[in-house]
Structures are given as C-alpha cells and as structure tokens.
Design an enzyme around this catalytic site. Structure first.
Site, mmCIF file in Angstrom:
data_model
loop_
_atom_site.group_PDB
_atom_site.id
_atom_site.type_symbol
_atom_site.label_atom_id
_atom_site.label_comp_id
_atom_site.label_asym_id
_atom_site.label_seq_id
_atom_site.Cartn_x
_atom_site.Cartn_y
_atom_site.Cartn_z
ATOM 1 N N HIS A 75 0.794 -1.240 0.000
ATOM 2 C CA HIS A 75 0.000 0.000 0.000
ATOM 3 C C HIS A 75 0.826 1.290 0.000
ATOM 4 C CE1 HIS A 75 -3.406 -2.528 1.370
ATOM 5 N NE2 HIS A 75 -2.585 -3.008 2.277
HETATM 6 C C1 BDR Z 1 -2.685 0.611 5.582
HETATM 7 O O1 BDR Z 1 -2.779 0.000 6.867
HETATM 8 C C2 BDR Z 1 -1.527 -0.471 7.264
HETATM 9 O O2 BDR Z 1 -1.613 -1.781 7.726
HETATM 10 C C3 BDR Z 1 -0.594 -0.335 6.080
HETATM 11 O O3 BDR Z 1 0.698 0.023 6.533
HETATM 12 C C4 BDR Z 1 -1.220 0.730 5.232
HETATM 13 O O4 BDR Z 1 -0.762 2.010 5.585
HETATM 14 C C5 BDR Z 1 -3.500 -0.218 4.605
HETATM 15 O O5 BDR Z 1 -4.819 -0.278 5.020
#
Ligand code: BDR
Ligand code: CA
Length: 327
Positions: free
Chosen positions: A256
């Site tokens: 992400h």
């Molecule tokens: C987001 O949540 C976290 O677990 C990841 O680092 C990312 O920023 C994705 O939903």
C-alpha cells in the site's frame, strides 16, 4: 535537478518500511524528516522499526516520535479498538501476519530519535521552511491533524499531501473501513478538510500495487541487504494475503504505502482517478472510519484527487528498479 522536499509520517509496519526505502533511494526527493505514529504496531515499535530503516540508508534524516494513540478514540465508549492485526500460527509453528513486530533482520539502529514530539516538529519545520513541503501520510493521520489543530496556518507551507487511506469498493479493517482511517477517523476528517492539495490513495488503488513471488526471487538474486529484507517481508505478506485477504493476483502482496512514493515519481502509475469530495464517518457504529465519496451530480466541491486503480506492472517494475539501487 530540483528535489521535491518530503516528510513521511509512518507507522512502520512492513509496507511503510518499503515506502521509506523507496523515498530515500530516489534522488528526485529530499527527505527532510520522518515522523512516527501508533498504528500497525504500538508507537515504541513503529519508532524502533523506523529508526532501523532510516539508520541503515540515510542516518542524517531526523526521525521524530509522534502520537501514541488516536485523537479521541479512547474517549468514545462506542468504539472498539481495531483488531486488524490478524495473525495465526500455521502447521509449522510459524506466525502468519502482515507486520513483524521487530525488524531484527536489519542491523540495530545506528541513530536515535530527536528529542521533541512530531506535532511540534511538524509545526516548526513547516513554518520555518522557505520552500513548500510535500507530506506523505501513510499511517493514521493523528500527527498532522494535531499539528493542524495547533497551528492551522501550516497548511500554507504544504506543497501537496499524499495519503494512503480509505477504500470505496475495498475495505480491510471493518466491513466499512480501511485501517488508517478506522484507527483515527477524526484525524482523517481534519486532514481531508484542511484545504491543501490532497492526493488520496485508497485500497481500490493499493490492492493492485503488489509484489509477487516472482519479485521475491528477483530481489533475493541481488544479494543485498535491502533486497533480502524486502524479499523476506514480501514473502510473509504474501502468506498473510493468501490466508486472510486473497488479492486479484495469487501469491502477491499489496505494498500500500509504497504506491504513494511511486505515484509522486510517476503519476501515470494510477490508471483511473477522479476529483471529488471525500468525508470520513466518525459517529461510531458500523460505518465508523468509512470513507464516503460524494457521487451526486450536485456533489460538494472536491477536496482531493481520489486514485481508483493502478498499473500493477508499472508499480512493481518501478519499485524494484529503485530498491535495487541500495548497495
Ligand atoms: C494501511 O494499513 C496499514 O496496515 C498499512 O501500513 C497501510 O498504511 C492499509 O490499510
Ligand atoms: Ca502504514
């Protein structure tokens, strides 16, 4: 080449670590500081993990510890703490989880955090900068929301804000919400309303920002510390995705937060986007933390550019090219 000045706000976290590495290894950016927040892990761990990554690649960059919890969540009894950190023990006794607690595959941190708080540091750094600064917010939005509350004029010193958060067709923390916004919905709403030029990168885009088992093999073949580290965490994230949230491509893992960095380098990695008005639900109950895009013909004025899909090949190729630069 004029470098874009960046501040990253992170809850490191495996994909945060890759975003940090990609930013530091890109000569297009000058990373002027990294602030930490509680999120994927409690604040002491997100800070310790961040110090290891920054200490390894760019020990001169300041790391500043921020908020240990969301703005008001603890005060609202209707809210439950997020239980996103799914993990199980597999048949070999190994833990399957998205985030490892400690980056013990990297050398111990060679640097220490600054002796101030990220909220004060953000206000002072933004106000004293002669150039506008781009903020990359990839954890719960608590630090920058608190900074805005302390001094709303800091927004005049912001070039752009790139946020990983939200989801419109996709969710992960609850049936309505994505993790970063679920963890601190009030903060997300404050940041989205601040009037800056905001790029919102939700799960709809990041679920196609993946590295695959093939990429793991390639990274191992580099025989570098960064290659082996990213290969190992990608492998663990692939197991977690296969177990908890299978993606469009089997044996792949979403990275992400790294998509925010790749977007800044090459916005064409996003193949569908629209300007729109996004609000975050924070009234408690089933929709808590939900991101809502006003799709009416009489929609409210846009407050961000919403990124809705990603060229997955371009993403992985660009990310690997950058990570390969590390010695
Ligand atoms: C987001 O949540 C976290 O677990 C990841 O680092 C990312 O920023 C994705 O939903
Ligand atoms: Ca994150």
């Amino acid at each position: 080449m004029k470098k874009r000045k960046l501040i990253l706000d992170v809850d490191t976290g495996t994909d945060d670590a890759i975003a940090l590495m990609a930013a530091i290894l890109s000569p297009e950016f000058e990373v002027i500081g990294v602030t930490t927040v509680a999120g994927n892990l409690p604040l002491p761990q997100t800070t310790a993990n961040t110090l290891r990554v920054v200490g390894l690649l760019a020990p001169e960059i300041p790391v500043v510890r921020g908020c240990a919890g969301p703005l008001v969540r603890d005060l609202d009894p209707r809210r439950k703490y997020c239980d996103n950190e799914e993990s199980i023990i597999d048949e070999n006794g190994d833990c399957i989880a998205f985030h490892v607690e400690e980056f013990d595959m990297l050398p111990p941190a060679s640097i220490r955090e600054r002796e101030t708080n990220a909220v004060c540091w953000l206000v002072e750094t933004l106000k004293s900068s002669r150039e506008r600064i781009t903020l990359v917010l990839v954890g719960p939005q608590t630090n920058f929301a608190a900074a805005l509350r302390a001094d709303p004029s800091i927004v005049e010193h912001v070039e752009q804000i790139v946020i990983m958060g939200g989801g419109f067709e996709e969710r992960n923390s609850s049936s309505a919400a994505e993790f970063n916004f679920f963890m601190d919905p009030e903060a997300a709403q404050i940041v989205l309303g601040c009037g800056a030029d905001i790029i919102l990168i939700p799960l709809d885009a990041t679920h196609h920002a993946v590295l695959s088992a093939g990429d793991v093999a390639e990274m191992r073949s580099w025989n570098t510390l960064v290659g082996s580290f990213v290969a190992q965490i990608t492998e663990e994230r692939i197991k977690a995705y296969n177990t908890f949230q299978p993606l469009f491509k089997p044996d792949s893992a979403s990275m992400h937060d790294a998509l925010c960095i790749i977007y800044l380098l090459d916005p064409s990695v996003i193949t569908k986007s629209q300007r729109g008005h996004v609000e975050i639900a924070f009234g408690g109950g089933a929709s808590d933390g939900q991101s809502v895009l006003d799709r009416r013909s009489c929609a409210q004025p846009a407050n961000c550019l919403v990124c809705l899909s990603t060229d997955d090949e371009k993403f992985s190729r660009t990310l690997l090219t950058i990570l390969k630069r590390a010695k």
